[in-house]
Design a protein around this motif. Structure first.
Motif, PDB file in Angstrom:
ATOM      1  N   LEU A  54      26.626 -16.693  15.298  1.00  0.00           N
ATOM      2  CA  LEU A  54      26.624 -17.344  16.605  1.00  0.00           C
ATOM      3  C   LEU A  54      26.267 -18.823  16.473  1.00  0.00           C
ATOM      4  N   ILE A  55      25.299 -19.093  15.604  1.00  0.00           N
ATOM      5  CA  ILE A  55      24.908 -20.487  15.385  1.00  0.00           C
ATOM      6  C   ILE A  55      26.077 -21.274  14.805  1.00  0.00           C
ATOM      7  N   LYS A  56      26.776 -20.664  13.834  1.00  0.00           N
ATOM      8  CA  LYS A  56      27.916 -21.326  13.207  1.00  0.00           C
ATOM      9  C   LYS A  56      29.038 -21.555  14.216  1.00  0.00           C
ATOM     10  N   CYS A 106      28.684 -22.037  17.464  1.00  0.00           N
ATOM     11  CA  CYS A 106      28.256 -23.164  18.298  1.00  0.00           C
ATOM     12  C   CYS A 106      28.439 -24.488  17.563  1.00  0.00           C
ATOM     13  N   VAL A 107      28.162 -24.464  16.260  1.00  0.00           N
ATOM     14  CA  VAL A 107      28.339 -25.678  15.457  1.00  0.00           C
ATOM     15  C   VAL A 107      29.793 -26.130  15.508  1.00  0.00           C
ATOM     16  N   SER A 148      30.707 -29.638  17.277  1.00  0.00           N
ATOM     17  CA  SER A 148      30.722 -30.553  16.140  1.00  0.00           C
ATOM     18  C   SER A 148      31.647 -31.740  16.403  1.00  0.00           C
ATOM     19  N   LYS A 185      24.442 -31.021   4.435  1.00  0.00           N
ATOM     20  CA  LYS A 185      25.138 -29.741   4.606  1.00  0.00           C
ATOM     21  C   LYS A 185      24.997 -28.838   3.378  1.00  0.00           C
ATOM     22  N   PHE A 222      22.797 -25.702   4.469  1.00  0.00           N
ATOM     23  CA  PHE A 222      23.278 -24.663   5.378  1.00  0.00           C
ATOM     24  C   PHE A 222      24.796 -24.516   5.403  1.00  0.00           C
ATOM     25  N   SER A 257      30.548 -26.816   8.437  1.00  0.00           N
ATOM     26  CA  SER A 257      30.859 -26.215   9.733  1.00  0.00           C
ATOM     27  C   SER A 257      32.100 -25.338   9.594  1.00  0.00           C
ATOM     28  N   TYR A 291      28.141 -21.386   3.494  1.00  0.00           N
ATOM     29  CA  TYR A 291      26.834 -20.973   4.031  1.00  0.00           C
ATOM     30  C   TYR A 291      25.655 -21.774   3.498  1.00  0.00           C
TER      31      TYR A 291
END
Length: 304
Positions: free
Chosen positions: A1-3, A5-6, A10, A199, A202, A205, A241
């Motif tokens: 979910l976070i990815k 949103c990114v 972005s 990046k 994590f 994107s 990731y």
């Protein structure tokens, strides 16, 4: 979910296809584990029975198509020597049969694929070392080294492996021939993180990409393509990731392999084969069945 949103918020230049590709890779692993979770512990005998049937059918079909390919290659109808196969998914179910195991090894040897050959050899070595005495292990390693040296020097079956020994890091064409563009993928990801250092923790994107550049032999031209994965799976995980998740994944894999080494069975060897082959191909990003087999291994890893 976070990815997700990114991706939506972005400001980076994102590729729509790569966004779907990114979440497809996550989706197939999730669905595979949800599917296998529906099985009970008592279903193990049935699961094992059907996986053995699959292994038999896959071996028969592989033999038919690989034999046809090899025949056409030596007849001159096909110029590229190398037919891809996932026969390492079947091999663990026949590893105890010396004749069938030798037959599979010979078949893969004539397929021209280095990755599959190395994967099956690793499965065989893991099986032998979990079962046999120390003296046998030493004798087997000596025999294996002699066999490889013989094949390298007196046959053309391992010519593609010879390319690795001919690498000149000042000649990018030899790198391309030796690693089929995989080295350039790693270099592209390395350059991406040089330009986007934060990046590295994590990952990129979803929808982000790096530049894959193959320099042509004997000219100033170069082949250019954008990618969001690498065939060498650790770098795919690193790009998508980040280093934290990637280290967690591979520490977990290492812990699992060590913990269940003494319980080597078919699903363990299949697990080993899938993970090792992922260092040469993108099966963990594209193949749902690989994830189903991994899920079955974790489901029944304690079963006798």
């Amino acid at each position: 979910l976070i990815k997700l949103c990114v991706s939506f918020f972005s400001n980076d230049d994102l590729n729509i296809y790569f966004i779907f590709n990114y979440f497809y890779s996550l989706y197939i692993s999730l669905v595979a584990f949800l599917f296998v979770d529906q099985f009970d512990k008592d279903d193990y005998i049935k699961v094992k029975y059907y996986l053995k049937k699959f292994a038999i059918y896959y071996l028969i079909l592989s033999f038919i198509f690989m034999s046809l390919y090899i025949f056409l290659y030596f007849k001159g109808a096909i110029s590229y020597f190398g037919i891809s196969t996932n026969i390492f998914l079947s091999f663990p179910y026949f590893v105890q049969s010396k004749i069938i195991a030798l037959f599979i090894f010979t078949l893969v040897l004539f397929s021209g694929k280095r990755a599959i050959l190395l994967t099956i050899l690793l499965q065989f070595v893991v099986y032998l070392f979990s079962k046999k005495s120390f003296l046998f292990k030493i004798l087997f390693l000596a025999f294996f080294i002699v066999l490889v040296l013989f094949l390298l020097n007196y046959t053309s079956l391992l010519d593609r492996i010879k390319l690795i020994f001919a690498v000149d890091f000042n000649d990018k064409y030899t790198l391309y021939r030796a690693f089929s563009g995989r080295f350039e993928e790693i270099l592209g990801i390395y350059n991406f993180f040089l330009d986007n250092e934060f990046k590295f923790l994590f990952g990129a994107s979803p929808g982000e990409y790096y530049n894959w550049i193959i320099e042509s032999y004997g000219s100033n031209n170069a082949y250019y393509e954008i990618k969001n994965y690498a065939h060498f799976m650790p770098f795919s995980f690193l790009f998508r990731y980040g280093i934290i998740v990637t280290l967690f994944i591979y520490f977990f894999i290492f812990f699992t392999l060590i913990k269940y080494y003494k319980k080597v069975k078919e699903l363990y060897l299949v697990f080993v084969g899938i993970l090792f082959s992922s260092c040469f191909g993108a099966n963990l990003l594209t193949d749902p069945f690989s994830w189903i087999l991994i899920a079955f291994f974790f489901k029944y890893k304690n079963n006798n």
